[in-house]
Design an enzyme around this catalytic site. Structure first.
Site, PDB file in Angstrom:
ATOM      1  N   GLY A  51      -4.410   2.307 -10.089  1.00 56.18           N
ATOM      2  CA  GLY A  51      -3.085   1.694 -10.025  1.00 56.18           C
ATOM      3  C   GLY A  51      -2.059   2.796  -9.947  1.00 56.18           C
ATOM      4  O   GLY A  51      -2.244   3.780  -9.237  1.00 56.18           O
ATOM      5  N   GLU A  52      -1.028   2.653 -10.721  1.00 58.95           N
ATOM      6  CA  GLU A  52       0.028   3.682 -10.745  1.00 58.95           C
ATOM      7  C   GLU A  52       0.018   4.286 -12.144  1.00 58.95           C
ATOM      8  O   GLU A  52       0.409   3.627 -13.114  1.00 58.95           O
ATOM      9  CB  GLU A  52       1.366   3.006 -10.414  1.00 58.95           C
ATOM     10  CG  GLU A  52       2.516   3.952 -10.300  1.00 58.95           C
ATOM     11  CD  GLU A  52       2.221   5.122  -9.373  1.00 58.95           C
ATOM     12  OE1 GLU A  52       2.373   6.293  -9.821  1.00 58.95           O
ATOM     13  OE2 GLU A  52       1.825   4.869  -8.212  1.00 58.95           O
ATOM     14  N   SER A  53      -0.432   5.541 -12.224  1.00 63.24           N
ATOM     15  CA  SER A  53      -0.659   6.119 -13.552  1.00 63.24           C
ATOM     16  C   SER A  53       0.616   6.182 -14.383  1.00 63.24           C
ATOM     17  O   SER A  53       0.573   6.005 -15.603  1.00 63.24           O
ATOM     18  CB  SER A  53      -1.317   7.493 -13.439  1.00 63.24           C
ATOM     19  OG  SER A  53      -0.583   8.347 -12.605  1.00 63.24           O
ATOM     20  N   CYS A  96      -9.634   6.552 -10.440  1.00 61.52           N
ATOM     21  CA  CYS A  96      -8.376   6.887  -9.764  1.00 61.52           C
ATOM     22  C   CYS A  96      -7.242   7.112 -10.767  1.00 61.52           C
ATOM     23  O   CYS A  96      -7.273   8.081 -11.493  1.00 61.52           O
ATOM     24  CB  CYS A  96      -8.055   5.837  -8.715  1.00 61.52           C
ATOM     25  SG  CYS A  96      -7.014   6.535  -7.423  1.00 61.52           S
ATOM     26  N   ARG A 116      -2.387  14.761  -9.019  1.00 61.14           N
ATOM     27  CA  ARG A 116      -2.128  13.427  -8.439  1.00 61.14           C
ATOM     28  C   ARG A 116      -1.941  13.522  -6.933  1.00 61.14           C
ATOM     29  O   ARG A 116      -1.455  14.523  -6.421  1.00 61.14           O
ATOM     30  CB  ARG A 116      -0.864  12.830  -9.061  1.00 61.14           C
ATOM     31  CG  ARG A 116      -1.020  12.501 -10.516  1.00 61.14           C
ATOM     32  CD  ARG A 116       0.256  11.889 -11.068  1.00 61.14           C
ATOM     33  NE  ARG A 116       0.565  10.615 -10.414  1.00 61.14           N
ATOM     34  CZ  ARG A 116       1.696   9.952 -10.590  1.00 61.14           C
ATOM     35  NH1 ARG A 116       2.639  10.449 -11.373  1.00 61.14           N
ATOM     36  NH2 ARG A 116       1.896   8.799  -9.976  1.00 61.14           N
ATOM     37  N   ILE A 145      -7.812   6.180  -2.468  1.00 62.44           N
ATOM     38  CA  ILE A 145      -6.486   5.648  -2.157  1.00 62.44           C
ATOM     39  C   ILE A 145      -5.453   6.465  -2.934  1.00 62.44           C
ATOM     40  O   ILE A 145      -5.359   6.354  -4.154  1.00 62.44           O
ATOM     41  CB  ILE A 145      -6.380   4.152  -2.540  1.00 62.44           C
ATOM     42  CG1 ILE A 145      -7.503   3.338  -1.862  1.00 62.44           C
ATOM     43  CG2 ILE A 145      -5.015   3.588  -2.171  1.00 62.44           C
ATOM     44  CD1 ILE A 145      -7.638   1.912  -2.371  1.00 62.44           C
ATOM     45  N   ARG A 146      -4.717   7.297  -2.217  1.00 65.72           N
ATOM     46  CA  ARG A 146      -3.766   8.219  -2.874  1.00 65.72           C
ATOM     47  C   ARG A 146      -4.427   8.818  -4.126  1.00 65.72           C
ATOM     48  O   ARG A 146      -3.873   8.796  -5.230  1.00 65.72           O
ATOM     49  CB  ARG A 146      -2.455   7.497  -3.203  1.00 65.72           C
ATOM     50  CG  ARG A 146      -1.749   6.964  -1.941  1.00 65.72           C
ATOM     51  CD  ARG A 146      -0.472   6.229  -2.212  1.00 65.72           C
ATOM     52  NE  ARG A 146       0.504   7.052  -2.927  1.00 65.72           N
ATOM     53  CZ  ARG A 146       1.183   8.052  -2.387  1.00 65.72           C
ATOM     54  NH1 ARG A 146       0.993   8.378  -1.123  1.00 65.72           N
ATOM     55  NH2 ARG A 146       2.034   8.725  -3.088  1.00 65.72           N
ATOM     56  N   HIS A 181     -12.492   4.581  -5.713  1.00 59.44           N
ATOM     57  CA  HIS A 181     -12.777   3.199  -6.114  1.00 59.44           C
ATOM     58  C   HIS A 181     -14.167   2.820  -5.619  1.00 59.44           C
ATOM     59  O   HIS A 181     -14.487   3.056  -4.462  1.00 59.44           O
ATOM     60  CB  HIS A 181     -11.765   2.249  -5.486  1.00 59.44           C
ATOM     61  CG  HIS A 181     -10.354   2.550  -5.897  1.00 59.44           C
ATOM     62  ND1 HIS A 181      -9.716   1.873  -6.904  1.00 59.44           N
ATOM     63  CD2 HIS A 181      -9.480   3.476  -5.456  1.00 59.44           C
ATOM     64  CE1 HIS A 181      -8.508   2.367  -7.054  1.00 59.44           C
ATOM     65  NE2 HIS A 181      -8.335   3.339  -6.191  1.00 59.44           N
ATOM     66  N   GLU A 183     -15.161  -0.324  -7.055  1.00 60.00           N
ATOM     67  CA  GLU A 183     -15.113  -1.733  -7.478  1.00 60.00           C
ATOM     68  C   GLU A 183     -14.721  -2.632  -6.310  1.00 60.00           C
ATOM     69  O   GLU A 183     -14.748  -3.848  -6.435  1.00 60.00           O
ATOM     70  CB  GLU A 183     -14.139  -1.906  -8.662  1.00 60.00           C
ATOM     71  CG  GLU A 183     -12.666  -1.798  -8.344  1.00 60.00           C
ATOM     72  CD  GLU A 183     -12.185  -0.355  -8.209  1.00 60.00           C
ATOM     73  OE1 GLU A 183     -13.023   0.559  -8.203  1.00 60.00           O
ATOM     74  OE2 GLU A 183     -10.966  -0.162  -8.072  1.00 60.00           O
TER      75      GLU A 183
END
Ligand code: GLN
Length: 209
Positions: A51-53, A96, A116, A145-146, A181, A183
């Protein structure tokens, strides 16, 4: 699924927690979304999703989850003053943003520093086939993903896979951290590896009861 199947907490503050929950349920364990410290009671393993850490870390701090999370993962499994049962040593899988949360600058659970968005803007997202130490049966497709990579780590951190010489899967004790990822697809071998640790820890704690 039985009532004594391991109970896995999935941090559900922000990001891709539902995909992890689906994979875990398909592998026969019980799942609980974790939003507040009480949600950690009695869990046998914990997943920190992508997600967004920054957003997830703010939520962790807002809810007073940082210290309980550290205590849960603590490797020695020792009890703190006033606690009746050992709570440390619970297996953790971070993917991630979850890898970033585990590093020295965030929860400090793994002796590493994450970089990051390490793969840069040009290759913000890509897929790669990875040979991961401890995951048999051929390469595993990782979706980046990023994604971060591990920029620096201490001697207790074992590198399980790298891309272009940068660690993207590491283990410290029962904590697994991956930059990608798994999942999202149908290959659940990484979650199975995590659940192997959970099974070992679960049996160990029952033997002590
Ligand atoms: N770039 C995100 C961060 O820095 C991580 C991306 C992800 O979890 N897919 O938090």
């Amino acid at each position: 699924m039985t009532d004594d199947a391991p109970l896995i907490g999935v941090l559900a503050i922000q990001g891709g927690f539902e995909a992890h929950e689906r994979v875990l349920r398909s592998l026969g364990v019980r799942v609980r979304e974790v939003r507040i410290p009480a949600d950690l009671d009695g869990i046998d393993g914990l997943v920190l999703p992508g997600g967004e850490s920054t957003a997830i870390m703010l939520g962790i701090e807002r809810e007073g989850l940082a210290e309980p999370l550290r205590r849960l993962a603590r490797r020695d499994g020792q009890r703190s003053a006033g606690e009746s049962a050992p709570v440390g040593g619970v297996p953790v899988l971070g993917s991630c943003a979850g890898l970033i949360l585990l590093d020295r600058d965030h929860l400090g659970i793994v002796d590493m520093l994450a970089k990051r968005n390490a793969f840069g803007r040009q290759v913000a997202s890509f897929e790669a086939d990875l040979e991961i130490e401890g995951v048999g049966g051929g390469p595993l497709r990782g979706v980046f993903i990023r994604a971060p990579w591990v920029a620096e780590h201490g001697p207790d951190v074992e590198v399980l896979a790298s891309v272009d010489g940068h660690p993207v899967a590491v283990r410290q004790g029962r904590v697994l951290a991956v930059a990608f990822h798994t999942e999202l697809g149908h290959d659940h071998r990484l979650h199975q590896l995590f659940l192997t640790d959970v099974g070992a820890a679960h049996r160990g704690s029952r033997a002590r009861d």
